[in-house]
Design a protein around this motif. Structure first.
Motif, PDB file in Angstrom:
ATOM      1  N   VAL A 183    -106.404   6.961  45.763  1.00 31.42           N
ATOM      2  CA  VAL A 183    -105.650   7.576  44.674  1.00 31.42           C
ATOM      3  C   VAL A 183    -104.428   6.726  44.366  1.00 31.42           C
ATOM      4  O   VAL A 183    -103.577   6.501  45.232  1.00 31.42           O
ATOM      5  N   PHE A 184    -104.337   6.240  43.129  1.00 38.26           N
ATOM      6  CA  PHE A 184    -103.150   5.548  42.649  1.00 38.26           C
ATOM      7  C   PHE A 184    -102.291   6.555  41.891  1.00 38.26           C
ATOM      8  O   PHE A 184    -102.776   7.196  40.946  1.00 38.26           O
ATOM      9  N   LEU A 185    -101.039   6.686  42.277  1.00 38.57           N
ATOM     10  CA  LEU A 185    -100.121   7.537  41.532  1.00 38.57           C
ATOM     11  C   LEU A 185     -99.462   6.704  40.440  1.00 38.57           C
ATOM     12  O   LEU A 185     -98.776   5.718  40.721  1.00 38.57           O
ATOM     13  N   ARG A 186     -99.691   7.101  39.200  1.00 36.55           N
ATOM     14  CA  ARG A 186     -99.184   6.368  38.042  1.00 36.55           C
ATOM     15  C   ARG A 186     -97.845   6.980  37.631  1.00 36.55           C
ATOM     16  O   ARG A 186     -97.782   8.105  37.157  1.00 36.55           O
ATOM     17  N   ARG A 187     -96.790   6.228  37.825  1.00 35.91           N
ATOM     18  CA  ARG A 187     -95.454   6.657  37.473  1.00 35.91           C
ATOM     19  C   ARG A 187     -94.871   5.710  36.419  1.00 35.91           C
ATOM     20  O   ARG A 187     -95.413   4.635  36.184  1.00 35.91           O
ATOM     21  N   PRO A 188     -93.768   6.086  35.761  1.00 35.75           N
ATOM     22  CA  PRO A 188     -93.167   5.158  34.793  1.00 35.75           C
ATOM     23  C   PRO A 188     -92.873   3.806  35.435  1.00 35.75           C
ATOM     24  O   PRO A 188     -92.400   3.731  36.568  1.00 35.75           O
ATOM     25  N   GLY A 189     -93.173   2.735  34.701  1.00 34.95           N
ATOM     26  CA  GLY A 189     -92.989   1.393  35.238  1.00 34.95           C
ATOM     27  C   GLY A 189     -94.314   0.677  35.400  1.00 34.95           C
ATOM     28  O   GLY A 189     -95.250   0.886  34.622  1.00 34.95           O
ATOM     29  N   SER A 190     -94.420  -0.126  36.440  1.00 30.53           N
ATOM     30  CA  SER A 190     -95.558  -1.032  36.610  1.00 30.53           C
ATOM     31  C   SER A 190     -96.739  -0.437  37.355  1.00 30.53           C
ATOM     32  O   SER A 190     -97.785  -1.072  37.444  1.00 30.53           O
ATOM     33  N   SER A 191     -96.586   0.757  37.910  1.00 32.83           N
ATOM     34  CA  SER A 191     -97.652   1.301  38.757  1.00 32.83           C
ATOM     35  C   SER A 191     -98.950   1.508  37.991  1.00 32.83           C
ATOM     36  O   SER A 191    -100.041   1.258  38.516  1.00 32.83           O
ATOM     37  N   GLY A 192     -98.847   1.969  36.748  1.00 38.09           N
ATOM     38  CA  GLY A 192    -100.055   2.192  35.962  1.00 38.09           C
ATOM     39  C   GLY A 192    -100.794   0.905  35.674  1.00 38.09           C
ATOM     40  O   GLY A 192    -102.026   0.842  35.772  1.00 38.09           O
ATOM     41  N   ALA A 193    -100.049  -0.146  35.308  1.00 39.63           N
ATOM     42  CA  ALA A 193    -100.682  -1.442  35.045  1.00 39.63           C
ATOM     43  C   ALA A 193    -101.347  -1.991  36.292  1.00 39.63           C
ATOM     44  O   ALA A 193    -102.465  -2.519  36.240  1.00 39.63           O
ATOM     45  N   ALA A 194    -100.673  -1.866  37.441  1.00 39.48           N
ATOM     46  CA  ALA A 194    -101.267  -2.354  38.694  1.00 39.48           C
ATOM     47  C   ALA A 194    -102.555  -1.603  39.001  1.00 39.48           C
ATOM     48  O   ALA A 194    -103.552  -2.208  39.428  1.00 39.48           O
ATOM     49  N   ALA A 195    -102.544  -0.293  38.801  1.00 35.93           N
ATOM     50  CA  ALA A 195    -103.742   0.501  39.064  1.00 35.93           C
ATOM     51  C   ALA A 195    -104.884   0.097  38.136  1.00 35.93           C
ATOM     52  O   ALA A 195    -106.039  -0.045  38.570  1.00 35.93           O
ATOM     53  N   GLU A 196    -104.596  -0.088  36.857  1.00 32.74           N
ATOM     54  CA  GLU A 196    -105.630  -0.480  35.899  1.00 32.74           C
ATOM     55  C   GLU A 196    -106.194  -1.855  36.238  1.00 32.74           C
ATOM     56  O   GLU A 196    -107.409  -2.081  36.176  1.00 32.74           O
ATOM     57  N   ILE A 197    -105.324  -2.781  36.609  1.00 30.40           N
ATOM     58  CA  ILE A 197    -105.781  -4.134  36.930  1.00 30.40           C
ATOM     59  C   ILE A 197    -106.649  -4.133  38.183  1.00 30.40           C
ATOM     60  O   ILE A 197    -107.740  -4.725  38.204  1.00 30.40           O
ATOM     61  N   VAL A 198    -106.193  -3.467  39.243  1.00 32.51           N
ATOM     62  CA  VAL A 198    -106.975  -3.450  40.482  1.00 32.51           C
ATOM     63  C   VAL A 198    -108.300  -2.718  40.267  1.00 32.51           C
ATOM     64  O   VAL A 198    -109.350  -3.159  40.749  1.00 32.51           O
ATOM     65  N   GLY A 199    -108.267  -1.622  39.525  1.00 35.34           N
ATOM     66  CA  GLY A 199    -109.509  -0.910  39.231  1.00 35.34           C
ATOM     67  C   GLY A 199    -110.488  -1.769  38.459  1.00 35.34           C
ATOM     68  O   GLY A 199    -111.696  -1.765  38.734  1.00 35.34           O
ATOM     69  N   ALA A 200    -109.972  -2.537  37.497  1.00 37.46           N
ATOM     70  CA  ALA A 200    -110.847  -3.426  36.725  1.00 37.46           C
ATOM     71  C   ALA A 200    -111.400  -4.551  37.590  1.00 37.46           C
ATOM     72  O   ALA A 200    -112.560  -4.942  37.449  1.00 37.46           O
ATOM     73  N   LEU A 201    -110.573  -5.069  38.492  1.00 29.81           N
ATOM     74  CA  LEU A 201    -111.030  -6.150  39.365  1.00 29.81           C
ATOM     75  C   LEU A 201    -112.106  -5.669  40.336  1.00 29.81           C
ATOM     76  O   LEU A 201    -113.076  -6.374  40.615  1.00 29.81           O
ATOM     77  N   LEU A 202    -111.938  -4.456  40.869  1.00 30.31           N
ATOM     78  CA  LEU A 202    -112.934  -3.928  41.801  1.00 30.31           C
ATOM     79  C   LEU A 202    -114.208  -3.532  41.075  1.00 30.31           C
ATOM     80  O   LEU A 202    -115.317  -3.734  41.574  1.00 30.31           O
ATOM     81  N   GLY A 203    -114.061  -2.943  39.890  1.00 34.18           N
ATOM     82  CA  GLY A 203    -115.214  -2.620  39.063  1.00 34.18           C
ATOM     83  C   GLY A 203    -116.071  -1.493  39.592  1.00 34.18           C
ATOM     84  O   GLY A 203    -115.714  -0.787  40.545  1.00 34.18           O
ATOM     85  N   SER A 204    -117.216  -1.351  38.997  1.00 33.41           N
ATOM     86  CA  SER A 204    -118.115  -0.242  39.312  1.00 33.41           C
ATOM     87  C   SER A 204    -118.775  -0.389  40.676  1.00 33.41           C
ATOM     88  O   SER A 204    -119.374   0.564  41.182  1.00 33.41           O
ATOM     89  N   LEU A 205    -118.674  -1.570  41.279  1.00 30.79           N
ATOM     90  CA  LEU A 205    -119.298  -1.771  42.587  1.00 30.79           C
ATOM     91  C   LEU A 205    -118.398  -1.316  43.739  1.00 30.79           C
ATOM     92  O   LEU A 205    -118.815  -1.388  44.899  1.00 30.79           O
ATOM     93  N   CYS A 206    -117.201  -0.858  43.431  1.00 31.96           N
ATOM     94  CA  CYS A 206    -116.312  -0.376  44.490  1.00 31.96           C
ATOM     95  C   CYS A 206    -116.986   0.787  45.210  1.00 31.96           C
ATOM     96  O   CYS A 206    -117.455   1.742  44.573  1.00 31.96           O
ATOM     97  N   PRO A 207    -117.069   0.759  46.533  1.00 29.40           N
ATOM     98  CA  PRO A 207    -117.840   1.780  47.258  1.00 29.40           C
ATOM     99  C   PRO A 207    -117.169   3.144  47.360  1.00 29.40           C
ATOM    100  O   PRO A 207    -117.789   4.075  47.853  1.00 29.40           O
ATOM    101  N   VAL A 208    -115.918   3.248  46.921  1.00 27.67           N
ATOM    102  CA  VAL A 208    -115.255   4.558  46.947  1.00 27.67           C
ATOM    103  C   VAL A 208    -114.676   4.822  45.561  1.00 27.67           C
ATOM    104  O   VAL A 208    -114.344   3.897  44.817  1.00 27.67           O
ATOM    105  N   PRO A 209    -114.534   6.102  45.196  1.00 22.90           N
ATOM    106  CA  PRO A 209    -113.930   6.417  43.898  1.00 22.90           C
ATOM    107  C   PRO A 209    -112.455   6.001  43.856  1.00 22.90           C
ATOM    108  O   PRO A 209    -111.732   6.171  44.835  1.00 22.90           O
TER     109      PRO A 209
END
Length: 364
Positions: free
Chosen positions: A59-85
């Motif tokens: 679980v990524f907690l998206r707060r004002p600032g850079s956290s949302g961008a970091a979560a989106e980038i890491v999620g995109a890098l891991l992609g659909s093959l990530c073994p956990v939600p």
């Protein structure tokens, strides 16, 4: 209103230094140092001890600032093959429990909602990694119960994406979610960001400085930041935020296939590509109030972005290409990650240059 750029400023390092009284350019150049310090702080916080733990959800907690961008980038890098939600949420979900891992990043030590989320997560037995300042309600909420990663290089909150990204990468690598794992020091990533900062230093002329060159291309235009792949699309969103934050420029960020469905935007792109009528009298026919658009096609994968665009949208696009395969050659280990971080840094520094040259960044 069109923002007018003083392009002479970008070619004058002394004038740039005088305009940048707040040291924003210097802060933007610390990306590599942020990554190294955050990686070391994560090691000292015991993030590596998460090895062997397979969470029910990350679980990524998206707060004002850079956290949302970091979560989106890491999620995109891991992609659909990530073994956990991977779950991105503003506050910790009600179902959180001891089988889950929570990652929270913030530059605001007094974020009450985040403090409540951290307290709830640790109270329910979840593994919590907290990247935040050492004092205030947020730090207190996780004291003694969260793996606490304290910032060591002071930068404005709008420029701490490298720290947020580094902490997130150490978490996913420790959990075994990154194929092949990552060096705990994140040295290859830091080295790539240092090299990008060197290319973009104020002493380099615009033709040698990709961030200055991009700033000049975006001046007096409406930027359309379109991604050719998921990681590039995530970077596009961050780039739009950077342009708004540092230059007061409104930009459109989207996946290129999604953007291609906007018919009026397609017409605007084609109109801008045809150029301005040299016989038009600007006094009799002032034209549209908004500046013309400029497509910036971002790509991080191996394939040529122009070919990707044709395959995914059925046509070519007049675009400035940002596909740093010269900086990160094909076949480099974790090339997509390195190009993604590099492009995020380039867009940030370009936004800062644009903000300085248009006086959107006010003197400190």
């Amino acid at each position: 209103m069109t923002i007018v750029l003083d392009d002479t400023l970008l070619g004058d390092p002394v004038a740039l230094a005088s305009a940048d009284t707040g040291g924003v350019l210097r802060a933007a150049a610390t990306a590599g140092a942020q990554v190294r310090s955050a990686a070391q702080a994560a090691v000292e916080a015991g993030v590596a001890d998460l090895a062997g733990h397979r969470p029910r959800a990350l679980v990524f907690l998206r707060r004002p600032g850079s956290s949302g961008a970091a979560a989106e980038i890491v999620g995109a890098l891991l992609g659909s093959l990530c073994p956990v939600p991977i779950v991105v949420a503003d506050v910790v979900p009600g179902w959180i429990g001891p089988l889950d891992v929570v990652l929270a990043h913030s530059a605001d030590p007094a974020d009450v909602e985040l403090a409540e989320s951290v307290s709830r997560a640790v109270g329910r037995g979840a593994e919590v990694v907290l990247s935040a300042p050492a004092e205030g309600p947020v730090a207190s909420a996780g004291a003694g119960r969260a793996r606490f990663v304290e910032p060591r290089i002071p930068v404005p909150p709008a420029l701490d994406l490298p720290r947020a990204l580094a902490v997130a990468l150490t978490v996913v690598s420790s959990l075994g979610l990154w194929p092949g794992g990552l060096d705990p020091s994140l040295d290859p990533l830091a080295d790539a960001l240092d090299a990008e900062a060197e290319r973009n230093q104020p002493n380099h002329e615009p033709f040698m400085n990709p961030a200055k060159s991009l700033a000049l291309r975006l001046a007096e235009r409406t930027p359309l930041l379109w991604g050719a792949d998921p990681a590039a699309t995530a970077v596009a969103g961050h780039g739009a935020t950077a342009l708004a934050t540092h230059a007061g420029v409104v930009a459109h960020a989207a996946d290129i296939a999604q953007a291609a469905t906007a018919t009026a935007l397609r017409r605007a792109v084609d109109l801008a590509d045809r150029g301005e009528d040299i016989f038009r009298d600007p006094f009799d026919d002032p034209g549209p109030d908004s500046p013309p658009v400029r497509v910036v096609l971002l790509a991080t994968a191996e394939e040529e972005p122009g070919q990707v665009a044709v395959r995914r949208t059925g046509r070519g696009w007049p675009a400035d290409l940002q596909h740093p395969v010269d900086e990160v050659p094909r076949g480099t280990r974790d090339a997509v990650l390195l190009r993604t971080a590099l492009l995020a840094s380039r867009l940030e520094i370009a936004a800062v240059y644009l903000g300085l040259a248009t006086r959107a960044i006010e003197p400190a």
